[in-house]
Design an enzyme around this catalytic site. Sequence first.
Site, PDB file in Angstrom:
ATOM      1  CD  GLN A  72      -2.829   1.175   2.360  1.00  0.00           C
ATOM      2  OE1 GLN A  72      -2.419   1.535   3.444  1.00  0.00           O
ATOM      3  NE2 GLN A  72      -4.072   0.768   2.147  1.00  0.00           N
ATOM      4  CB  CYS A 113      -5.565   6.905   6.034  1.00  0.00           C
ATOM      5  SG  CYS A 113      -4.898   7.389   7.646  1.00  0.00           S
ATOM      6  CE  LYS A 155      -7.731   1.584   4.447  1.00  0.00           C
ATOM      7  NZ  LYS A 155      -6.664   1.899   5.378  1.00  0.00           N
TER       8      LYS A 155
END
Length: 165
Positions: A72, A113, A155
Site C-alpha cells: 500500500q 485513512c 482502499k
Amino acid sequence: HASNFCESTQFQDSHLDIYHPGEKMSLSQSAVSALKGLDVDKGVQLKEASNQKLWTEYEEASDGMSTPLIAQIAGHDPDLMSEAAQIILRRTGEIIDGEYHGPVSGIDINCGCPQGIARKGKYGAFLMEESLDVVCDIVTRLRQDLPSEVLVSVKMRIPQHVGTS
C-alpha cells in the site's frame, strides 16, 4: 508517503518490509492494537513471543502457494506514486521484458485513512474528498506504468454523506 519513499533509501529501508511464508516479523504497538480482537485471515497467525512482542507467521495456503502480497502506498502526486510503486517492485523482485517477477501481487492506493496526518499529507480519505480527479489520475498512471500482472486497487471509505439525502 510516496514523496518520502522516493527521496530516501533510508526511508525505504525502514518502511518496506517483505516477509516470506514461514518468516516472523515484529509488529509495532499500533499494529498490535489494530489486530487484537480481530478475526485474522487464516494465512496469518498471531503469536506471543518470549520477549512479549507480537509476531506474525505467514503460512502457505493449502495449494502450496503463498498468499498474495499487496503493497500500500499513499500520496497525491501521480508521478511520485508511480515512482514509489516501481521502487517497490524493483526492491522486491525484478522486471524482465516488462514482466514483473517477485512476491508483490498488487499495489493498493490508500484513499481510506481518516487520520489527521492523512489530511496534512493530502492522501487517504481526504484525497477522495478533495479531488476524485487526482485519484483517477493516480490509478490511470499506475495502470499505465506498472506491468500488467501487478494489480492496482484503491482502499477507500464510503463517504459519510452517501445515503443521507
